[in-house]
Design a protein around this motif. Structure first.
Motif, PDB file in Angstrom:
ATOM      1  N   GLY A   1      -5.328 -14.102  18.529  1.00  0.00           N
ATOM      2  CA  GLY A   1      -4.530 -12.974  18.989  1.00  0.00           C
ATOM      3  C   GLY A   1      -3.354 -13.461  19.803  1.00  0.00           C
ATOM      4  N   ALA A   2      -3.543 -13.533  21.098  1.00  0.00           N
ATOM      5  CA  ALA A   2      -2.450 -13.909  21.971  1.00  0.00           C
ATOM      6  C   ALA A   2      -1.984 -15.344  21.716  1.00  0.00           C
ATOM      7  CB  ALA A   2      -2.889 -13.780  23.421  1.00  0.00           C
ATOM      8  N   LEU A   3      -0.706 -15.568  21.882  1.00  0.00           N
ATOM      9  CA  LEU A   3      -0.061 -16.879  21.853  1.00  0.00           C
ATOM     10  C   LEU A   3      -0.079 -17.567  20.495  1.00  0.00           C
ATOM     11  CD1 LEU A   3      -1.437 -18.370  25.211  1.00  0.00           C
ATOM     12  CD2 LEU A   3       0.539 -16.910  24.844  1.00  0.00           C
ATOM     13  N   ALA A   4      -0.521 -16.891  19.464  1.00  0.00           N
ATOM     14  CA  ALA A   4      -0.635 -17.522  18.150  1.00  0.00           C
ATOM     15  C   ALA A   4       0.553 -17.172  17.279  1.00  0.00           C
ATOM     16  CB  ALA A   4      -1.923 -17.065  17.468  1.00  0.00           C
ATOM     17  N   GLU A   5       0.876 -18.076  16.374  1.00  0.00           N
ATOM     18  CA  GLU A   5       1.934 -17.805  15.411  1.00  0.00           C
ATOM     19  C   GLU A   5       1.481 -16.720  14.451  1.00  0.00           C
ATOM     20  OE1 GLU A   5       3.083 -21.186  13.109  1.00  0.00           O
ATOM     21  OE2 GLU A   5       4.547 -20.057  11.916  1.00  0.00           O
ATOM     22  N   GLN A   6       2.353 -15.774  14.239  1.00  0.00           N
ATOM     23  CA  GLN A   6       2.086 -14.742  13.253  1.00  0.00           C
ATOM     24  C   GLN A   6       2.876 -15.065  11.993  1.00  0.00           C
ATOM     25  OE1 GLN A   6       2.513 -10.730  14.803  1.00  0.00           O
ATOM     26  NE2 GLN A   6       1.481 -11.291  16.714  1.00  0.00           N
TER      27      GLN A   6
ATOM     28  N   PHE B   1       4.386 -13.734   8.558  1.00  0.00           N
ATOM     29  CA  PHE B   1       4.831 -12.449   8.043  1.00  0.00           C
ATOM     30  C   PHE B   1       4.955 -12.468   6.527  1.00  0.00           C
ATOM     31  CE2 PHE B   1       6.138  -9.768  11.620  1.00  0.00           C
ATOM     32  CZ  PHE B   1       5.999 -10.655  12.663  1.00  0.00           C
TER      33      PHE B   1
ATOM     34  N   PHE C   1       6.508  -2.967  16.558  1.00  0.00           N
ATOM     35  CA  PHE C   1       5.072  -3.067  16.371  1.00  0.00           C
ATOM     36  C   PHE C   1       4.483  -1.685  16.074  1.00  0.00           C
ATOM     37  CE2 PHE C   1       0.804  -4.523  17.165  1.00  0.00           C
ATOM     38  CZ  PHE C   1       0.176  -3.507  17.867  1.00  0.00           C
TER      39      PHE C   1
ATOM     40  N   ASN D   1      -2.326  -3.328  15.373  1.00  0.00           N
ATOM     41  CA  ASN D   1      -3.014  -4.543  14.968  1.00  0.00           C
ATOM     42  C   ASN D   1      -4.507  -4.288  14.828  1.00  0.00           C
ATOM     43  OD1 ASN D   1      -3.650  -4.424  17.635  1.00  0.00           O
ATOM     44  ND2 ASN D   1      -2.797  -6.409  18.166  1.00  0.00           N
TER      45      ASN D   1
ATOM     46  N   TYR E   1      -1.540  -7.367  11.409  1.00  0.00           N
ATOM     47  CA  TYR E   1      -0.547  -6.529  12.077  1.00  0.00           C
ATOM     48  C   TYR E   1       0.323  -5.809  11.051  1.00  0.00           C
ATOM     49  CZ  TYR E   1      -1.549 -10.170  15.566  1.00  0.00           C
ATOM     50  OH  TYR E   1      -2.161 -11.060  16.405  1.00  0.00           O
TER      51      TYR E   1
ATOM     52  N   MET F   1      -7.045  -2.705  17.406  1.00  0.00           N
ATOM     53  CA  MET F   1      -7.061  -3.187  18.788  1.00  0.00           C
ATOM     54  C   MET F   1      -6.033  -2.454  19.638  1.00  0.00           C
ATOM     55  SD  MET F   1      -7.480  -7.287  18.620  1.00  0.00           S
ATOM     56  CE  MET F   1      -7.776  -7.371  20.379  1.00  0.00           C
TER      57      MET F   1
END
Lengths: 112, 114
Positions: free
Chosen positions: B98-103, B105, B45, B48, B33, B55
């Motif tokens: 993708g969804a619900l996951a820790e990003q 940075f 944002f 990504n 991202y 996406m």
């Protein structure tokens, strides 16, 4: 905007006090992420609370989520100087992309 | 913990020039991202990237922007040509899912366009 106007805050507290910050969101989310950002650094995840959870704890941190009012809160108990940071909430609509939508953040300053 | 690196930490360029921001994501992560943060404002944002393709992108991701990750090397954000309003801190993030996951940075690249 995704976020309500009440999200922009700066809080200054004494060491040992408790602090709570709130955010509200306007669209559906499957999860609320709470990040902290120290000066000059990128955000770091501190708590992730899912839509089927009402409360989540991690050490001195406590997050709540009320999906009916579309709001979330983060509380810090017995704040310490190292808790000084900007705290952001972010929503994830649950799409495959994982796109996060961030709130404006709360600057928390803990004074000794 | 896992670390995301960004190079350079600061970049100053003249308007109209090209710039490439580099990100070294966490090694086993699959989603990447870019976010943009103007001083004192919320992080927003941009785009990504997964499996070699964009996406999703926001309206901030102008036609002058492009991303790629050739052969598992750096994940890059290229701006060509740059404009004054591109001045900001750009954060790279990566996640395992993708969804619900820790990003996770990176520390950001401060871009100043003169």
């Amino acid at each position: 905007s995704q976020w309500g106007e009440e999200n922009l805050q700066a809080l200054s507290i004494q060491e040992g006090e408790d602090v709570t910050m709130n955010c509200s969101y306007k669209t559906y989310t499957t999860v609320v992420h709470w990040y902290r950002q120290d000066s000059g650094r990128g955000p770091a995840l501190i708590i992730l609370i899912r839509s089927n959870e009402r409360e989540k704890r991690s050490g001195r941190l406590r997050a709540t989520l009320d999906t009916s009012s579309q709001s979330s809160s983060l509380s810090i108990t017995a704040a310490q100087c190292e808790d000084t940071a900007v705290y952001f909430c972010a929503t994830d609509e649950g799409g495959l992309s994982g796109k996060l939508t961030f709130g404006e953040g709360t600057q928390v300053t803990v004074i000794s | 913990g896992p670390k995301v690196l960004q190079i350079p930490s600061h970049q100053i360029i003249d308007m109209g020039q090209m710039v490439t921001l580099n990100c070294d994501p966490v090694s086993n992560h699959l989603y990447f991202y870019w976010y943009k943060q103007i001083l004192g404002q919320q992080m927003e944002f941009l785009v990504n990237f997964y499996n070699g393709k964009v996406m999703e992108k926001s309206k901030l991701f102008k036609d002058q922007f492009s991303v790629e990750r050739p052969d598992g090397s750096y994940f890059t954000l290229k701006i060509q040509p740059t404009a004054l309003e591109d001045s900001a801190v750009y954060f790279c993030a990566s996640s395992l899912a993708g969804a619900l996951a820790e990003q996770f940075f990176g520390p950001g690249t401060r871009l100043t366009v003169l």
